[in-house]
Design a protein around this motif. Sequence first.
Motif, PDB file in Angstrom:
ATOM      1  N   GLY A 136       0.384  -1.341  -0.062  1.00  0.00           N
ATOM      2  CA  GLY A 136       0.215   0.083   0.279  1.00  0.00           C
ATOM      3  C   GLY A 136       0.491   1.326   0.222  1.00  0.00           C
ATOM      4  O   GLY A 136       0.700   2.326   0.846  1.00  0.00           O
ATOM      5  N   GLN A 137       1.924   1.151  -0.348  1.00  0.00           N
ATOM      6  CA  GLN A 137       2.749   2.733  -0.427  1.00  0.00           C
ATOM      7  C   GLN A 137       2.238   3.765  -2.233  1.00  0.00           C
ATOM      8  O   GLN A 137       1.088   3.327  -2.231  1.00  0.00           O
ATOM      9  CB  GLN A 137       4.559   2.320  -0.940  1.00  0.00           C
ATOM     10  N   LEU A 138       2.640   4.638  -1.380  1.00  0.00           N
ATOM     11  CA  LEU A 138       2.132   5.406  -2.716  1.00  0.00           C
ATOM     12  C   LEU A 138       2.445   5.058  -4.375  1.00  0.00           C
ATOM     13  O   LEU A 138       3.535   4.806  -4.788  1.00  0.00           O
ATOM     14  CB  LEU A 138       2.763   6.826  -2.233  1.00  0.00           C
ATOM     15  N   ALA A 139       1.132   5.254  -5.240  1.00  0.00           N
ATOM     16  CA  ALA A 139       1.590   5.313  -6.291  1.00  0.00           C
ATOM     17  C   ALA A 139       1.603   6.591  -7.259  1.00  0.00           C
ATOM     18  O   ALA A 139       0.930   7.848  -6.824  1.00  0.00           O
ATOM     19  CB  ALA A 139       0.499   4.223  -6.829  1.00  0.00           C
ATOM     20  N   PRO A 140       2.146   6.535  -8.860  1.00  0.00           N
ATOM     21  CA  PRO A 140       1.421   7.595  -9.682  1.00  0.00           C
ATOM     22  C   PRO A 140       0.010   8.409  -9.344  1.00  0.00           C
ATOM     23  O   PRO A 140      -0.320   9.573  -9.624  1.00  0.00           O
ATOM     24  CB  PRO A 140       1.877   7.437 -10.722  1.00  0.00           C
ATOM     25  N   THR A 141      -1.010   7.368  -8.893  1.00  0.00           N
ATOM     26  CA  THR A 141      -2.548   7.536  -9.308  1.00  0.00           C
ATOM     27  C   THR A 141      -2.854   8.444  -8.160  1.00  0.00           C
ATOM     28  O   THR A 141      -3.761   7.845  -7.597  1.00  0.00           O
ATOM     29  CB  THR A 141      -2.613   6.303  -9.975  1.00  0.00           C
ATOM     30  N   THR A 142      -1.728   8.088  -7.004  1.00  0.00           N
ATOM     31  CA  THR A 142      -2.569   8.356  -5.545  1.00  0.00           C
ATOM     32  C   THR A 142      -3.238   9.406  -5.170  1.00  0.00           C
ATOM     33  O   THR A 142      -2.263  10.431  -5.899  1.00  0.00           O
ATOM     34  CB  THR A 142      -1.288   7.450  -4.234  1.00  0.00           C
ATOM     35  N   LEU A 143      -4.305   9.998  -4.611  1.00  0.00           N
ATOM     36  CA  LEU A 143      -4.954  10.539  -4.090  1.00  0.00           C
ATOM     37  C   LEU A 143      -4.362  11.778  -3.546  1.00  0.00           C
ATOM     38  O   LEU A 143      -4.227  11.936  -2.495  1.00  0.00           O
ATOM     39  CB  LEU A 143      -6.649  10.613  -4.536  1.00  0.00           C
ATOM     40  N   THR A 148      -1.390   6.364   2.698  1.00  0.00           N
ATOM     41  CA  THR A 148      -0.464   5.545   2.108  1.00  0.00           C
ATOM     42  C   THR A 148       0.529   5.035   3.425  1.00  0.00           C
ATOM     43  O   THR A 148       1.420   5.580   4.554  1.00  0.00           O
ATOM     44  CB  THR A 148      -0.173   5.265   0.398  1.00  0.00           C
ATOM     45  N   THR A 149       1.153   3.612   3.128  1.00  0.00           N
ATOM     46  CA  THR A 149       2.283   2.930   4.435  1.00  0.00           C
ATOM     47  C   THR A 149       3.457   4.252   4.088  1.00  0.00           C
ATOM     48  O   THR A 149       4.110   4.294   4.419  1.00  0.00           O
ATOM     49  CB  THR A 149       2.460   1.793   4.141  1.00  0.00           C
ATOM     50  N   GLY A 154      -1.291  11.583   4.713  1.00  0.00           N
ATOM     51  CA  GLY A 154      -1.803  11.996   3.590  1.00  0.00           C
ATOM     52  C   GLY A 154      -0.600  12.525   2.453  1.00  0.00           C
ATOM     53  O   GLY A 154       0.833  13.263   3.001  1.00  0.00           O
ATOM     54  N   ARG A 155      -1.423  12.329   1.605  1.00  0.00           N
ATOM     55  CA  ARG A 155      -0.262  12.793   0.303  1.00  0.00           C
ATOM     56  C   ARG A 155      -0.530  14.399  -0.273  1.00  0.00           C
ATOM     57  O   ARG A 155      -1.262  14.597  -0.245  1.00  0.00           O
ATOM     58  CB  ARG A 155      -0.776  12.489  -1.295  1.00  0.00           C
ATOM     59  N   ASP A 156       0.297  15.183   0.241  1.00  0.00           N
ATOM     60  CA  ASP A 156       0.964  16.247  -0.577  1.00  0.00           C
ATOM     61  C   ASP A 156       1.078  16.935  -1.865  1.00  0.00           C
ATOM     62  O   ASP A 156       2.442  16.671  -2.243  1.00  0.00           O
ATOM     63  CB  ASP A 156       1.947  16.809   0.620  1.00  0.00           C
ATOM     64  N   PRO A 157       0.707  17.183  -2.569  1.00  0.00           N
ATOM     65  CA  PRO A 157       0.781  17.808  -3.477  1.00  0.00           C
ATOM     66  C   PRO A 157       2.464  18.094  -3.779  1.00  0.00           C
ATOM     67  O   PRO A 157       3.167  18.265  -5.101  1.00  0.00           O
ATOM     68  CB  PRO A 157      -0.431  18.451  -4.009  1.00  0.00           C
ATOM     69  N   PHE A 158       2.721  19.268  -2.957  1.00  0.00           N
ATOM     70  CA  PHE A 158       3.772  20.206  -2.981  1.00  0.00           C
ATOM     71  C   PHE A 158       5.042  19.297  -2.401  1.00  0.00           C
ATOM     72  O   PHE A 158       5.798  20.025  -3.149  1.00  0.00           O
ATOM     73  CB  PHE A 158       3.683  21.361  -2.181  1.00  0.00           C
ATOM     74  N   VAL A 159       4.474  17.945  -2.332  1.00  0.00           N
ATOM     75  CA  VAL A 159       5.454  17.010  -1.668  1.00  0.00           C
ATOM     76  C   VAL A 159       5.494  15.993  -2.595  1.00  0.00           C
ATOM     77  O   VAL A 159       6.983  15.885  -3.163  1.00  0.00           O
ATOM     78  CB  VAL A 159       5.389  16.448  -0.287  1.00  0.00           C
ATOM     79  N   GLU A 160       4.517  15.359  -2.525  1.00  0.00           N
ATOM     80  CA  GLU A 160       4.811  14.599  -3.632  1.00  0.00           C
ATOM     81  C   GLU A 160       3.949  14.341  -4.773  1.00  0.00           C
ATOM     82  O   GLU A 160       4.185  12.755  -5.265  1.00  0.00           O
ATOM     83  CB  GLU A 160       3.592  13.264  -2.581  1.00  0.00           C
ATOM     84  N   GLY A 161       3.825  15.380  -5.286  1.00  0.00           N
ATOM     85  CA  GLY A 161       3.284  16.160  -6.281  1.00  0.00           C
ATOM     86  C   GLY A 161       1.472  15.182  -6.650  1.00  0.00           C
ATOM     87  O   GLY A 161       0.902  15.301  -5.552  1.00  0.00           O
ATOM     88  N   TYR A 162       1.374  15.606  -7.282  1.00  0.00           N
ATOM     89  CA  TYR A 162      -0.814  15.198  -7.733  1.00  0.00           C
ATOM     90  C   TYR A 162      -0.500  14.048  -8.642  1.00  0.00           C
ATOM     91  O   TYR A 162       0.903  12.973  -9.007  1.00  0.00           O
ATOM     92  CB  TYR A 162      -1.163  16.122  -8.761  1.00  0.00           C
TER      93      TYR A 162
END
Length: 254
Positions: A136-143, A148-149, A154-162
Amino acid sequence: MSSKALKKKQVWAAPKTMVMPLPGCPGCQHPTAGRLIAEAVDELGVAEKVIGVTGIGCSAGALALLNVDVVLGAHGRAPDIATAAKRLRPDALVFTCQGDGDCIAIGAGPFIGALTRGEKFTVIMCNNANYGTTGGQLAPTTLAGQVTTTTVGGRDPFVEGYPAHVAELAALFRGTAYSARGALNTAANYQRTKKYVKTALQKQLDGVGFSFVEILSACPPNWHMSPVEAVKWVGETMIVEFPLGEFKNVDSLG
């Protein structure tokens, strides 16, 4: 009415191309995608022409028990194998079945290469917004905001992108004849997605160009949801980020 006057009519059966039920975690929709592919192949009547290519991950199980010729590729390299298969056997119906990580992360190079060259095969990508097989790691399609692990806050668009919008990306390439995105969260969306897969395969049969179908699919274990909650999340959250429909559908390339 006499019992002799009653006639039974079969209204449902497993696809002939599906040898047996496909494996998956409770609520996983990769087996559902596998069944959908089998139904599409049956309805087109092309099982004997199929060469399926898988990458590494849960999506490989979608083809594992189908009664077609299947090649298991290295992680992310399914489009390269499909390119070779289609060029060696142009009469074959060649498609890959890949996860989002396999297709657009480690497999981004082979995928973009096939798009650039306009290879005449089909890519079917199951998007469950994470790396399902590896935990369950971050993927390119993660919202954005999705936990994720590897994005515990939570995915931060300014760190992990969109999130990557792969169906829209595929539609931009001149060698693409068809690109669409479907989902499996309702019976109606299942039928629409099967129509997309059949259309993509038909574009290949007609020799038009590259074809692509993205399928939004639930992953309850890694989303830490029940199967019912996961299907609801697809409808209420994933589809908002990843709109359904056809993004390109042409009968000739110019």
